[in-house]
Design a protein around this motif. Structure first.
Motif, PDB file in Angstrom:
ATOM      1  N   LEU A  54      15.847  24.497  62.914  1.00  0.00           N
ATOM      2  CA  LEU A  54      15.223  25.728  62.753  1.00  0.00           C
ATOM      3  C   LEU A  54      15.474  26.628  64.224  1.00  0.00           C
ATOM      4  CD1 LEU A  54      11.651  25.597  61.204  1.00  0.00           C
ATOM      5  CD2 LEU A  54      13.928  26.476  60.097  1.00  0.00           C
ATOM      6  N   ASN A  55      15.765  27.945  64.115  1.00  0.00           N
ATOM      7  CA  ASN A  55      16.154  28.772  65.232  1.00  0.00           C
ATOM      8  C   ASN A  55      15.709  30.202  64.960  1.00  0.00           C
ATOM      9  OD1 ASN A  55      17.455  29.438  67.724  1.00  0.00           O
ATOM     10  ND2 ASN A  55      18.667  30.836  66.536  1.00  0.00           N
ATOM     11  N   GLY A  56      15.040  30.652  65.998  1.00  0.00           N
ATOM     12  CA  GLY A  56      14.499  32.003  65.390  1.00  0.00           C
ATOM     13  C   GLY A  56      14.724  32.942  66.590  1.00  0.00           C
ATOM     14  N   SER A  57      15.689  32.477  67.434  1.00  0.00           N
ATOM     15  CA  SER A  57      15.833  33.750  68.718  1.00  0.00           C
ATOM     16  C   SER A  57      16.133  35.334  68.126  1.00  0.00           C
ATOM     17  CB  SER A  57      17.523  33.090  69.354  1.00  0.00           C
ATOM     18  OG  SER A  57      18.323  33.076  68.460  1.00  0.00           O
ATOM     19  N   LEU A  58      15.475  35.907  69.205  1.00  0.00           N
ATOM     20  CA  LEU A  58      15.956  37.367  69.300  1.00  0.00           C
ATOM     21  C   LEU A  58      16.992  37.900  69.871  1.00  0.00           C
ATOM     22  CD1 LEU A  58      12.178  37.983  70.083  1.00  0.00           C
ATOM     23  CD2 LEU A  58      12.989  37.715  67.731  1.00  0.00           C
ATOM     24  N   ILE A  59      17.509  37.128  70.748  1.00  0.00           N
ATOM     25  CA  ILE A  59      18.693  37.584  71.409  1.00  0.00           C
ATOM     26  C   ILE A  59      19.526  36.292  71.789  1.00  0.00           C
ATOM     27  CG2 ILE A  59      19.561  38.456  73.831  1.00  0.00           C
ATOM     28  CD1 ILE A  59      17.062  39.854  74.210  1.00  0.00           C
ATOM     29  N   ASP A  60      20.853  36.504  71.462  1.00  0.00           N
ATOM     30  CA  ASP A  60      21.788  35.269  71.435  1.00  0.00           C
ATOM     31  C   ASP A  60      23.102  35.368  71.583  1.00  0.00           C
ATOM     32  OD1 ASP A  60      21.598  32.374  71.795  1.00  0.00           O
ATOM     33  OD2 ASP A  60      20.138  32.114  70.088  1.00  0.00           O
ATOM     34  N   ASN A  61      23.742  34.376  71.802  1.00  0.00           N
ATOM     35  CA  ASN A  61      25.331  34.493  71.764  1.00  0.00           C
ATOM     36  C   ASN A  61      26.053  33.499  70.961  1.00  0.00           C
ATOM     37  OD1 ASN A  61      27.867  35.174  72.178  1.00  0.00           O
ATOM     38  ND2 ASN A  61      27.834  33.909  74.121  1.00  0.00           N
ATOM     39  N   LEU A  62      26.085  32.325  71.445  1.00  0.00           N
ATOM     40  CA  LEU A  62      26.768  31.150  70.786  1.00  0.00           C
ATOM     41  C   LEU A  62      25.809  29.811  70.957  1.00  0.00           C
ATOM     42  CD1 LEU A  62      29.741  31.056  69.430  1.00  0.00           C
ATOM     43  CD2 LEU A  62      30.103  29.393  71.418  1.00  0.00           C
ATOM     44  N   PRO A  63      24.776  29.721  70.712  1.00  0.00           N
ATOM     45  CA  PRO A  63      23.835  28.632  70.868  1.00  0.00           C
ATOM     46  C   PRO A  63      24.735  27.332  70.452  1.00  0.00           C
ATOM     47  CG  PRO A  63      22.748  30.137  69.248  1.00  0.00           C
ATOM     48  CD  PRO A  63      24.230  30.428  69.207  1.00  0.00           C
ATOM     49  N   LEU A  64      24.589  26.448  71.681  1.00  0.00           N
ATOM     50  CA  LEU A  64      25.093  25.179  71.475  1.00  0.00           C
ATOM     51  C   LEU A  64      24.436  24.164  70.454  1.00  0.00           C
ATOM     52  CD1 LEU A  64      25.987  24.238  75.155  1.00  0.00           C
ATOM     53  CD2 LEU A  64      27.452  25.249  73.372  1.00  0.00           C
ATOM     54  N   THR A  65      23.039  24.592  70.444  1.00  0.00           N
ATOM     55  CA  THR A  65      22.375  23.615  69.620  1.00  0.00           C
ATOM     56  C   THR A  65      22.764  23.748  68.070  1.00  0.00           C
ATOM     57  OG1 THR A  65      20.079  23.090  68.879  1.00  0.00           O
ATOM     58  CG2 THR A  65      20.496  25.182  69.315  1.00  0.00           C
ATOM     59  N   LEU A  66      23.270  24.964  67.637  1.00  0.00           N
ATOM     60  CA  LEU A  66      23.909  25.063  66.371  1.00  0.00           C
ATOM     61  C   LEU A  66      24.952  24.326  66.153  1.00  0.00           C
ATOM     62  CD1 LEU A  66      21.463  27.583  66.229  1.00  0.00           C
ATOM     63  CD2 LEU A  66      23.066  28.687  65.047  1.00  0.00           C
ATOM     64  N   ILE A  67      25.933  24.557  67.165  1.00  0.00           N
ATOM     65  CA  ILE A  67      27.010  23.771  67.195  1.00  0.00           C
ATOM     66  C   ILE A  67      27.050  22.149  66.817  1.00  0.00           C
ATOM     67  CG2 ILE A  67      29.352  22.906  68.173  1.00  0.00           C
ATOM     68  CD1 ILE A  67      29.175  25.831  69.471  1.00  0.00           C
ATOM     69  N   GLU A  68      25.899  21.600  67.576  1.00  0.00           N
ATOM     70  CA  GLU A  68      25.759  20.136  67.570  1.00  0.00           C
ATOM     71  C   GLU A  68      25.001  19.796  66.216  1.00  0.00           C
ATOM     72  OE1 GLU A  68      24.794  19.332  72.508  1.00  0.00           O
ATOM     73  OE2 GLU A  68      23.204  20.070  71.041  1.00  0.00           O
ATOM     74  N   ALA A  69      24.213  20.972  65.711  1.00  0.00           N
ATOM     75  CA  ALA A  69      23.634  20.610  64.486  1.00  0.00           C
ATOM     76  C   ALA A  69      24.576  20.466  63.210  1.00  0.00           C
ATOM     77  CB  ALA A  69      22.673  21.574  64.021  1.00  0.00           C
ATOM     78  N   PHE A  70      25.717  21.389  63.417  1.00  0.00           N
ATOM     79  CA  PHE A  70      26.912  21.337  62.530  1.00  0.00           C
ATOM     80  C   PHE A  70      27.516  20.015  62.631  1.00  0.00           C
ATOM     81  CE2 PHE A  70      28.143  26.181  63.216  1.00  0.00           C
ATOM     82  CZ  PHE A  70      26.678  26.841  62.372  1.00  0.00           C
ATOM     83  N   ALA A  71      27.565  19.606  63.606  1.00  0.00           N
ATOM     84  CA  ALA A  71      28.443  18.473  63.738  1.00  0.00           C
ATOM     85  C   ALA A  71      27.650  17.220  63.286  1.00  0.00           C
ATOM     86  CB  ALA A  71      28.977  18.024  65.249  1.00  0.00           C
ATOM     87  N   GLY A  84      25.741  17.227  60.856  1.00  0.00           N
ATOM     88  CA  GLY A  84      25.515  17.312  59.312  1.00  0.00           C
ATOM     89  C   GLY A  84      24.136  17.864  58.902  1.00  0.00           C
ATOM     90  N   LEU A  85      23.334  18.827  60.013  1.00  0.00           N
ATOM     91  CA  LEU A  85      22.115  18.934  60.113  1.00  0.00           C
ATOM     92  C   LEU A  85      22.040  20.386  59.301  1.00  0.00           C
ATOM     93  CD1 LEU A  85      19.257  18.231  60.572  1.00  0.00           C
ATOM     94  CD2 LEU A  85      19.274  19.063  63.046  1.00  0.00           C
ATOM     95  N   PRO A  86      21.708  20.907  58.250  1.00  0.00           N
ATOM     96  CA  PRO A  86      21.461  22.289  58.058  1.00  0.00           C
ATOM     97  C   PRO A  86      20.880  22.896  58.743  1.00  0.00           C
ATOM     98  CG  PRO A  86      21.099  20.589  56.008  1.00  0.00           C
ATOM     99  CD  PRO A  86      20.970  19.899  57.194  1.00  0.00           C
ATOM    100  N   VAL A  87      21.210  24.222  58.748  1.00  0.00           N
ATOM    101  CA  VAL A  87      20.680  25.074  59.842  1.00  0.00           C
ATOM    102  C   VAL A  87      20.167  26.443  59.031  1.00  0.00           C
ATOM    103  CG1 VAL A  87      21.269  27.016  61.664  1.00  0.00           C
ATOM    104  CG2 VAL A  87      22.245  24.504  61.636  1.00  0.00           C
TER     105      VAL A  87
END
Length: 372
Positions: free
Chosen positions: A260-277, A279-282
């Motif tokens: 889960l990610n609820g950011s209000l301001i963001d660019n390219l969060p590394l945690t999303l990339i790691e979740a992708f790798a 196999g963790l749905p985002v």
């Protein structure tokens, strides 16, 4: 034989964040490249003796750190050919990359401003009268996402896209064929990352799934207020685990079934990339550059930034449709290995340093063939 010496200027890993992690990762990858000698200079120096005691005093710490950092730049920069400075926004921009750019230019070095912050639109709008001319001290501006390149374009600053790279094969991969209500949040505890909104969304989920569990990784100035908020919501099965080392974080990715990610301001969060790798749905907000990261919904589920209820409802919808979650996760993993590995960005960095031809993917939207 050394053909190029590159100095990375970035925060140390004492304060875990995207810039420090990326600098450490890039140093490791570059050091394995024949012909390159890579050093790193931290913008938050560790001092000894009386200076260490003075560093504990809030305002004095900034002055002491800045003087020590400037002295280190003057001593170190002449030994290198390229100065590669990582950058956030606002005062951090002035205190960290700008001195590196100035000293680099004084010594006739190639200078790279590697800007990472999702706060760029506000920074360049409100501080633009000095931020823009200072950014132009760089021989080249590099950003990690097309969204951020478009932001710089609006302010007449050509920026070239070189995505973040991670060692994705080190992450444990697991297919989630049947989703469990096991959630993970992994962001710093600062207002713009909106971990509070993630807790609100989890409350929506727990009202339907009382056995739902949430692990909250990270630390920062809002920790106590976030813990108090979780208590005030009456949440059960929530654990705050603090800032985690890499091995612990990888284990937490593997244990969870939804990020889960609820950011209000963001660019390219590394945690999303790691979740992708992993196999963790985002399930995430659509702040900043996230829609492009998610292929506008091809790699995960998005809701409007700031809408915690919608975030919780999107989670409930995903829990009821495991096949869809699995398809999204598989597509996201493919995209991560296609876009965010060292093999994907190696030639782009060598071009940025001036030792390779320009790859097509690094071109900004409008530009000249080569930066000055």
């Amino acid at each position: 034989m050394v053909i190029l010496r590159v100095l990375l200027v970035a925060p140390s890993l004492r304060f875990v964040g995207g810039q420090s992690a990326q600098a450490a990762r890039l140093r490791e990858d570059l050091s394995a490249t024949p012909g390159l000698e890579v050093g790193i200079l931290h913008v938050d120096p560790t001092l000894g003796g009386v200076f260490a005691r003075l560093q504990r005093i809030r305002f004095l710490r900034t002055i002491i750190n800045s003087v020590a950092y400037l002295i280190a730049l003057i001593r170190t920069v002449p030994k290198y050919d390229v100065v590669h400075a990582y950058s956030a926004s606002y005062w951090s921009f002035l205190l960290a990359p700008v001195p590196a750019l100035v000293v680099g230019r004084l010594f006739g070095k190639r200078t790279i401003l590697n800007y990472h912050s999702g706060e760029a639109p506000d920074h360049l709008a409100r501080w633009g009268w000095h931020a823009r001319p200072l950014a132009r001290l760089a021989s080249l501006i590099v950003v990690p996402s097309p969204w951020l390149a478009e932001v710089f374009e609006r302010f007449e600053l050509p920026a070239y896209v070189i995505q973040n790279s991670l060692d994705l094969r080190a992450l444990p991969y697991r297919r989630r064929l049947q989703l469990r209500p096991r959630f993970l949040s992994n962001r710093s505890f600062e207002a713009h990352y909106n971990v509070r909104g993630v807790l609100d969304a989890f409350a929506v989920v727990q009202a339907v799934h009382p056995d739902a569990m949430m692990t909250v990784a990270g630390d920062g100035p809002l920790r106590h207020s976030l813990e108090a908020h979780a208590t005030s919501l009456g949440l059960q099965h929530v654990r705050f685990v603090g800032a985690c080392d890499r091995a612990t974080m990888y284990r937490l990715y593997d244990e969870a079934d939804v990020l889960l990610n609820g950011s209000l301001i963001d660019n390219l969060p590394l945690t999303l990339i790691e979740a992708f790798a992993a196999g963790l749905p985002v399930v995430t907000s659509d702040a900043g550059g996230i829609p492009l990261m998610l292929g506008n919904g091809a790699y995960g589920t998005m809701v409007a930034a700031g809408d915690a209820t919608a975030l919780g409802q999107a989670v409930l919808a995903l829990l009821s449709d495991s096949p869809r979650a699995s398809r999204l996760a598989e597509s996201a993993r493919d995209a991560a290995f296609r876009e965010y590995t060292w093999d994907a960005v190696r030639t782009r960095w060598l071009w940025a340093y001036g030792v390779a031809d320009m790859p097509q993917q690094a071109r900004p939207a409008h530009t000249r063939e080569q930066p000055e």
